[in-house]
Design a protein around this motif. Structure first.
Motif, short mmCIF file in Angstrom:
data_model
loop_
_atom_site.label_atom_id
_atom_site.label_comp_id
_atom_site.label_asym_id
_atom_site.label_seq_id
_atom_site.Cartn_x
_atom_site.Cartn_y
_atom_site.Cartn_z
N GLU A 57 -0.36 -1.00 -47.95
CA GLU A 57 -1.60 -1.26 -48.66
C GLU A 57 -2.78 -1.51 -47.72
O GLU A 57 -3.92 -1.29 -48.10
CB GLU A 57 -1.41 -2.47 -49.59
CG GLU A 57 -0.41 -2.23 -50.71
CD GLU A 57 -0.78 -1.02 -51.56
OE1 GLU A 57 -1.98 -0.87 -51.87
OE2 GLU A 57 0.12 -0.23 -51.89
N ALA A 58 -2.49 -1.96 -46.51
CA ALA A 58 -3.57 -2.29 -45.58
C ALA A 58 -4.34 -1.02 -45.22
O ALA A 58 -3.79 0.07 -45.23
CB ALA A 58 -3.00 -2.93 -44.32
N PRO A 59 -5.65 -1.17 -44.90
CA PRO A 59 -6.36 -0.02 -44.36
C PRO A 59 -5.80 0.32 -42.99
O PRO A 59 -5.09 -0.49 -42.39
CB PRO A 59 -7.80 -0.51 -44.26
CG PRO A 59 -7.69 -1.98 -44.13
CD PRO A 59 -6.49 -2.37 -44.95
N THR A 60 -6.12 1.52 -42.48
CA THR A 60 -5.52 1.98 -41.22
C THR A 60 -5.60 0.93 -40.12
O THR A 60 -4.59 0.59 -39.50
CB THR A 60 -6.23 3.25 -40.75
OG1 THR A 60 -6.03 4.23 -41.75
CG2 THR A 60 -5.65 3.74 -39.45
N ILE B 287 -1.64 8.81 -39.21
CA ILE B 287 -1.42 8.89 -40.66
C ILE B 287 -2.71 8.56 -41.41
O ILE B 287 -3.04 9.19 -42.41
CB ILE B 287 -0.26 7.95 -41.06
CG1 ILE B 287 1.05 8.54 -40.56
CG2 ILE B 287 -0.22 7.74 -42.56
CD1 ILE B 287 2.24 7.64 -40.74
N GLY B 288 -3.49 7.60 -40.87
CA GLY B 288 -4.78 7.29 -41.48
C GLY B 288 -5.71 8.49 -41.46
O GLY B 288 -6.45 8.74 -42.42
N GLU C 136 -7.36 10.16 -44.71
CA GLU C 136 -8.81 10.30 -44.93
C GLU C 136 -9.17 11.69 -45.43
O GLU C 136 -10.17 11.87 -46.12
CB GLU C 136 -9.55 10.04 -43.62
CG GLU C 136 -9.86 8.59 -43.38
CD GLU C 136 -10.86 8.43 -42.25
OE1 GLU C 136 -12.05 8.60 -42.48
OE2 GLU C 136 -10.41 8.17 -41.11
N ARG C 137 -8.36 12.66 -45.07
CA ARG C 137 -8.69 14.04 -45.46
C ARG C 137 -8.12 14.41 -46.81
O ARG C 137 -8.74 15.13 -47.57
CB ARG C 137 -8.19 15.00 -44.39
CG ARG C 137 -9.07 14.98 -43.16
CD ARG C 137 -8.46 15.75 -42.02
NE ARG C 137 -9.41 15.83 -40.91
CZ ARG C 137 -9.67 14.84 -40.06
NH1 ARG C 137 -9.04 13.69 -40.20
NH2 ARG C 137 -10.55 14.99 -39.10
N TYR C 138 -6.89 13.96 -47.08
CA TYR C 138 -6.21 14.45 -48.30
C TYR C 138 -5.97 13.36 -49.33
O TYR C 138 -5.45 13.64 -50.40
CB TYR C 138 -4.89 15.11 -47.91
CG TYR C 138 -5.10 16.25 -46.94
CD1 TYR C 138 -5.82 17.37 -47.32
CD2 TYR C 138 -4.61 16.19 -45.64
CE1 TYR C 138 -6.06 18.40 -46.43
CE2 TYR C 138 -4.83 17.21 -44.75
CZ TYR C 138 -5.56 18.32 -45.15
OH TYR C 138 -5.79 19.33 -44.27
N HIS C 139 -6.31 12.13 -49.00
CA HIS C 139 -6.15 11.01 -49.94
C HIS C 139 -4.75 10.90 -50.48
O HIS C 139 -4.54 10.52 -51.64
CB HIS C 139 -7.17 11.11 -51.08
CG HIS C 139 -8.57 11.15 -50.57
ND1 HIS C 139 -9.15 10.08 -49.95
CD2 HIS C 139 -9.48 12.14 -50.53
CE1 HIS C 139 -10.37 10.41 -49.57
NE2 HIS C 139 -10.58 11.65 -49.89
N THR C 140 -3.79 11.30 -49.69
CA THR C 140 -2.42 11.09 -50.09
C THR C 140 -1.57 10.93 -48.84
O THR C 140 -1.92 11.43 -47.77
CB THR C 140 -1.85 12.22 -50.96
OG1 THR C 140 -0.53 11.88 -51.33
CG2 THR C 140 -1.82 13.54 -50.19
#
Lengths: 712, 538
Positions: free
Chosen positions: B253-256, B367-368, B372-376
């Motif tokens: 859940e944490a941001p990158t 992975i972040g 950021e590009r594909y939102h998955t």
């Protein structure tokens, strides 16, 4: 030669630099010229390796560089040091490593030359050559390292390159799965190897082969021969078994052979270089290098020989019913590696090394030739769909014939001599083993010429172009069309040899850049056997290796001169004249028998696959069970999947469930009380949930500090 | 007195306060980057002052511990930083173990901040201020030479991380933040009890004094409970099986940047705490190792964690969660080496802390960048990225290889040494080593499973709707993102090829951890431990 010894680090370093250049500048700058850094790097290393080999061969055994054989040691720096564990970056050069270096860099160089024409037009051209350079780097480290950790570095490094190259056509799901499988199965082997190394360290306090050099008794091999305490003796019972797990993984022996057939997903030069000539022989090298630890342990030696013999026959029977050219050769490689393991297992490391060298020549030749076939047939490799290609691919036919004859052990070809030495040595150890190996040799001759007769002889059948199952090339052309169309291979666009090019619409499939390397390998496949056999020249050279010398000493002490054959351990024959004479004549009979066996196999292949092909199919139909069993490769893959992979994954899922519900549930119960207080806080302070906790905490810390102050 | 060490904490603290007051988001993020780079420079300055080849063989054993802390800040008795009432002292110091972890932290922080530039879109000013505060608290743990200061910093790291997860996290951020907080806080309640007990009993919170007191003056049962209390807080933080379940959720859940710091540094606080507090205070007595059974039990938990974490990682669909579970597996190796209590294992363990920070941190960064590009991050929705993002794929595979312990890269050395440590340990042994080594097979399985799905195979990416007002990112990595990854990649290669300087420098400090501090004070002239501590102070 002094220069080469002093600067031996250049042998791995030059291909690495080549790989770095190709990797960094290949995509934008070098593009279809990316082979140059690799050619130069590997070529220079090959020259250095040959200088080294020739230099060593000229040292007279009597004068010798050192008392204990010929060797040079080059220390670079201390790589890992922790407590009294020490692993150096250092090289140990002796006839064994020099021989391996020549095979790796020499044959490797010709394969990279071939690859230029073969891979032309691929969008990942630079990537391919960068990986090849990295591979040569790792493989040279593997054979040059002076300790087990360096060996392990090379060991995993070649595994990585194998992974990357099998997965070269990464968009194909089959290629990526094959790559993953290769790495993981090898990891299972490396696990055993790693445990073996730790056990060696635990028992002897060192991981260096010879420490400060043979004769100083500071390395593992010599410590293992000294006065041993009971723990060391006990450890020596187990160490070879752990090490051989690694060897079985890398050299594709039962039960860890399953990755090698799938590895044929890689481009054909990779199959030739990595999965036939060099990397897969690392296990043989390891056991030859560690001979002193293996040879005194009869149980381990018997296990090596038994696994080798079992794998040799198992793979040969599978090869009999495969229809994909590369698959046949893949199983053949597994089978021939089994021969080599039998060789080291029956106290004949020289014979194993001999077969390793000849096999490198003829198997590389066979793979590259089948690459040419694949190129010409638009990616088709199914031998049921092609026939009589002698007119389309006249030169390749000759090369293939040479390779097949060598593999089949046709008299006086290279494979004949080397295989015969292994068979003779196993016969001397056990009659059953000898017969077993002879039967395997018969199957080898049969499946090899089954392939040859089907593909190159008989009525001409050329598969229709179209989406092919195997697809090195159909796939590659997709890329070429989109990204590198302008580069598309000048090598097969307008050939000069038009005599047969017109009538079926194919271009010249045999450009010089591919035929020259094939010719070199073919010459090697013909003459290497006789040259190395003559006067035991290979044996006398390898016998100067400290590893083999000490192995021979241990063997002499353990088995006595009656049961060993000194030439097979690289020693001069010192036995009474009549013993040698008797053995010599027995060996001569064995040569005649194995020659006859090879001819018998070829004759059977001729009868069933050229003279009367329907008879061959009818025979197969009469035994549907056997045919099915062989075509399904004994369902080994399926058994592994069901018994191991699926079980483990199921366990993972079960654990995940436990993780989510059981562990969390308990913790939730524990956390229930703080939640209540948090709820209370939320009510009283009208704050959000999140901040509630933070405030609670700050409050808590304040209270604690206050308490502490109060107390004092 | 070295002020560099004070500066190391002062720079990010002041940075956080100033950053919170800045007028706009743009200046806040550049300020944060500047501050973190400045902190890194202070770290490098400290490293330059440090004598890496310190030879302690001529020093009497009783002085070695003090001498190994080369850069120290100890407030005088009349200083406001010294609370006479409770013997609390704001004393700082680094030995080589601390310094390596400090260096890893100050390397990870600027890259995490740089990686957040486009990732964090809301309440940016607060985010960067919390990040700087977090940096200060984390460094505080590594440089604290006072037990209470250690504990306070240890707990204070929770607050910024709680907000980072809770505000800038994914869809389940509130639950994740709450769980993270509850778990770690409940663990450290026990630690707090022990800290207070030890401080009161020893009459000082000075680490050396408390350690000496714990080793010589505690009864066996008291020592046992001291160990259990300290280990409880640290085990949750590490995290050891079975108290690891907060970790996958918090990481996911944490941001990158939060994941990077969480995996890279916060987990190491636990391992560092075990090394610095739990082992010397709870396991070592005058005669050496006290509770072999406890150590064995801990090692078994580590091995279960190694295998369990790996198998669970293998069945994850969210690649971030997969890497999160891999941390459970990896930290099992790390603590296993630590509790082997021999040179190989402990040196390997310290190196493991640094290596895991680098390679897992880098994995989260990459992975972040995908996210950021594909939102998955769903393994079923992403495939064949090598075709579209070759540079990203290179880094992805590279850090994967580091993580699965390919020789030549950093992970191998520490993994090998920790297993060798267990293998050769007097109280563990061959069986433990073999069981742990199974983890190297499983490690390859789950990591390559992820690579095969995400990087290789036919290209498949979800369709992404462009957001209003934000410039879309380039298809492959941009210059900023490459700048983020390259320093980590260089460190990964350097530590793989030249690990010996790190290993050698921590040899003496790890030996001191497992040896009784000094000879016990006997006879009628015995002083109280607090007085001894005062005498020992320079």
């Amino acid at each position: 030669m002094q220069f080469v010894v002093e600067h031996s680090y250049l042998i791995p370093l030059l291909p690495l630099i080549g790989a770095a250049i190709a990797g960094l500048f290949g995509a934008r700058g070098l593009k279809q010229q990316s082979h140059w850094p690799i050619w130069l790097g590997v070529g220079a290393s090959a020259v250095l390796a040959i200088i080294l080999l020739v230099g060593m061969a000229q040292i007279h055994p009597a004068e010798g560089a050192h008392a204990a054989g010929i060797w040079f040691h080059k220390h670079l720096y201390t790589w890992i040091q922790a407590g009294n564990f020490r692993a150096d970056a250092g090289f140990f050069l002796d006839p064994l490593s020099a021989t391996m270096l020549c095979v790796i860099c020499g044959i490797g160089f010709f394969i990279t030359v071939f690859a230029k024409g073969y891979m032309a037009g691929e969008s990942g051209y630079f990537r391919f050559f960068a990986y090849l350079g990295l591979f040569i780097f790792s493989m040279t480290i593997l054979v040059m390292g002076d300790n087990f950790i360096m060996l392990y570095l090379g060991w995993e490094g070649v595994g990585l390159c194998s992974y990357l190259l099998i997965g070269y056509f990464y968009e194909k799901p089959s290629a990526r799965e094959a790559a993953k499988k290769a790495f993981i199965v090898n990891r299972v082997g490396d696990f055993g190897f790693g445990i073996g190394i730790m056990l060696i360290f635990l028992a002897f306090g060192s991981v260096s082969y010879f420490g400060n050099g043979p004769g100083t008794h500071s390395g593992v091999f010599e410590l293992a021969q000294g006065n041993l305490n009971s723990f060391q003796q006990h450890a020596l019972q187990w160490i070879p078994f752990w090490l051989m797990i690694g060897a079985f993984g890398k050299s594709a022996q039962f039960p860890l052979y399953v990755w090698l057939p799938d590895a044929m997903e890689g481009p054909t030069p990779v199959s030739a270089l990595i999965h036939a000539a060099t990397m897969v022989t690392a296990g043989i090298y390891m056991i030859a290098r560690c001979g002193t630890m293996f040879i005194g342990n009869s149980a381990a030696m018997a296990t090596v020989a038994a696994i080798g013999a079992f794998t040799a026959l198992l793979a040969a029977t599978i090869a009999v019913r495969q229809f994909d050219l590369k698959k046949v050769f893949a199983y053949s490689t597994i089978s021939q590696l089994g021969f080599m393991f039998v060789g080291v297992g029956v106290l004949a490391p020289v014979a194993a090394m001999f077969h390793l060298i000849t096999h490198a020549f003829f198997k590389a030749l066979l793979f590259l030739s089948s690459g040419v076939v694949m190129h010409a047939m638009m990616g088709e490799l199914d031998m049921r769909k092609m026939s009589g290609l002698r007119r389309v691919l006249p030169k390749t036919r000759i090369f293939m014939l040479v390779g097949c004859a060598a593999l089949a052990g046709f008299p006086l070809m290279s494979g004949f001599f080397s295989k015969d030495e292994i068979v003779a040595a196993s016969w001397a150890q056990s009659k059953i083993l000898g017969v077993w190996m002879l039967f395997t040799a018969f199957l080898t001759a049969y499946y090899t010429f089954r392939l040859y007769f089907r593909v190159f002889e008989g009525p001409e059948v050329i598969p229709a172009a179209g989406p092919a199952a195997h697809g090195d090339h159909d796939h590659a052309d997709d890329h070429a069309g989109t990204t590198h169309g302008h580069d598309h291979g000048h090598d097969h666009s307008h050939g000069h040899d038009h005599s047969h090019g017109h009538d079926h619409g194919h271009h010249n499939h045999e450009p010089l850049s591919m035929t020259i390397p094939l010719a070199v390998l073919a010459i090697g496949a013909i003459v290497s056997g006789f040259l190395l056999y003559w006067n035991h020249s290979l044996g006398h050279f390898l016998g100067q290796s400290p590893s083999l010398q000490q192995t021979a000493q241990v063997a002499m002490a353990k088995y006595g001169s009656a049961e060993i054959s000194p030439p097979m351990l690289g020693m001069h024959d010192f036995r009474p004249h009549e013993v040698v004479e008797r053995e010599h004549s027995a060996h001569l009979y064995m040569m005649i028998i194995s020659g006859a066996i090879a001819l018998l196999g070829i004759w059977l292949a001729y009868m069933l696959h050229l003279k009367n092909r329907t008879a061959g199919e009818r025979l197969a139909e009469r035994f549907p069970g056997v045919t099915r069993l062989l075509e399904a490769k004994y369902w080994v893959d399926e058994i592994y999947q069901a018994a191991i992979v699926d079980r483990l994954r199921g366990l993972g899922r079960a654990f995940f469930m436990v993780d989510r519900f059981v562990v969390d549930g308990i913790v939730w119960l524990v956390g229930f009380v703080p939640q209540l207080s948090g709820f209370a806080l939320k009510l009283t302070t009208q704050r959000g949930y999140l901040q509630g906790y933070a405030v609670t905490m700050l409050f808590g810390i304040a209270v604690v500090l206050l308490l502490v102050f109060k107390i004092f | 007195m070295h002020y560099s060490i004070v500066l190391l904490l002062a720079v990010p603290i002041v940075g956080a306060i100033v950053g919170a007051l800045l007028p706009n988001a743009r200046s806040a993020k550049w300020w944060a980057l500047l501050v973190s780079v400045a902190t890194a420079l202070v770290g490098v300055w400290m490293a330059a002052q440090f004598d890496w080849n310190q030879d302690l063989s001529a020093v009497p054993t009783s002085d070695r511990l003090a001498r190994s802390v080369q850069i120290a800040f100890t407030p005088g008795f009349d200083s406001p930083l010294h609370l006479q009432a409770i013997q609390f002292s704001f004393s700082l110091g680094v030995d080589s173990i601390s310094l390596w972890l400090v260096l890893m932290t100050v390397l990870l922080m600027p890259v995490s901040i740089l990686a957040s530039f486009t990732y964090i879109k809301e309440r940016q000013k607060e985010f960067y201020a919390w990040m700087q505060a977090l940096l200060a608290f984390m460094l505080g743990v590594f440089v604290a030479r006072d037990l209470l200061l250690f504990y306070v910093c240890f707990e204070l790291t929770l607050i910024p991380m709680f907000f980072i997860i809770g505000i800038w996290g994914g869809s389940e951020r509130r639950y994740a933040a709450g769980k993270f907080f509850l778990f770690t806080f409940s663990g450290s309640v026990f630690t707090l009890a022990v800290v207070i007990f030890l401080g009161l009993a020893a009459g000082s919170f000075d680490l050396a004094t408390v350690t000496q007191y714990a080793q010589y003056d505690l009864t066996d049962s008291a020592r046992f409970w001291v160990f259990m209390g300290l280990a409880a807080g640290m085990a949750v933080k590490v995290p050891l099986f079975p108290v690891h379940t907060w970790l996958p959720l918090a990481h996911t859940e944490a941001p990158t940047a939060g994941s990077v710091i969480l995996a890279g540094v916060l987990l190491k606080l636990g391992a560092y705490g075990l090394l610095r507090l739990a082992v010397p205070m709870g396991l070592i007595g005058p005669a050496g190792l006290m509770f072999p059974t406890v150590v064995k039990a801990l090692a078994v938990l580590c091995i279960i964690g190694v295998i369990y974490g790996a198998l669970v990682a293998w069945v994850q669909q969210d690649i971030k969660k997969l890497v999160a579970y891999s941390s459970v597996s990896h930290l099992g190796f790390c603590v296993l080496g630590l509790v082997a209590l021999n040179d190989y294992g402990m040196q390997g363990s310290v190196l493991y802390m640094v290596n895991h920070g680098l390679s897992t941190g880098a994995m989260f960064l990459v992975i972040g960048m995908i996210y950021e590009r594909y939102h998955t991050r769903d393994i079923h929705q992403l495939s064949g990225l090598a075709k579209q993002m070759p540079i990203m794929s290179f880094f992805f595979v590279f850090f994967t290889l580091s993580s699965i312990g390919l020789p030549g890269l950093n992970g191998y050395v520490s993994e090998f040494l920790t297993i060798l440590g267990a293998f050769t340990s007097e109280h563990l042994g061959i069986g433990y080593g073999i069981a742990a080594a199974v983890g190297i097979i499983l490690g390859a399985i789950y990591m390559l499973h992820m690579v095969a799905r995400v990087i290789f195979g036919p290209l498949k990416v979800p369709h992404v709707h462009e957001e209003e007002g934000h410039k879309p990112l380039s298809r492959d990595l941009n210059g900023r993102e490459i700048t983020v990854l390259v320093p980590l990649a260089i460190a990964v290669v350097l530590l793989g090829v030249l690990p010996t300087p790190v290993l050698n420098s921590v040899l003496e400090p790890v030996r001191m951890v497992r040896q009784p501090v000094t000879a016990p004070i006997v006879g009628p002239t015995a002083q109280s431990p607090a007085e001894v501590a005062m005498v020992q102070r320079p």
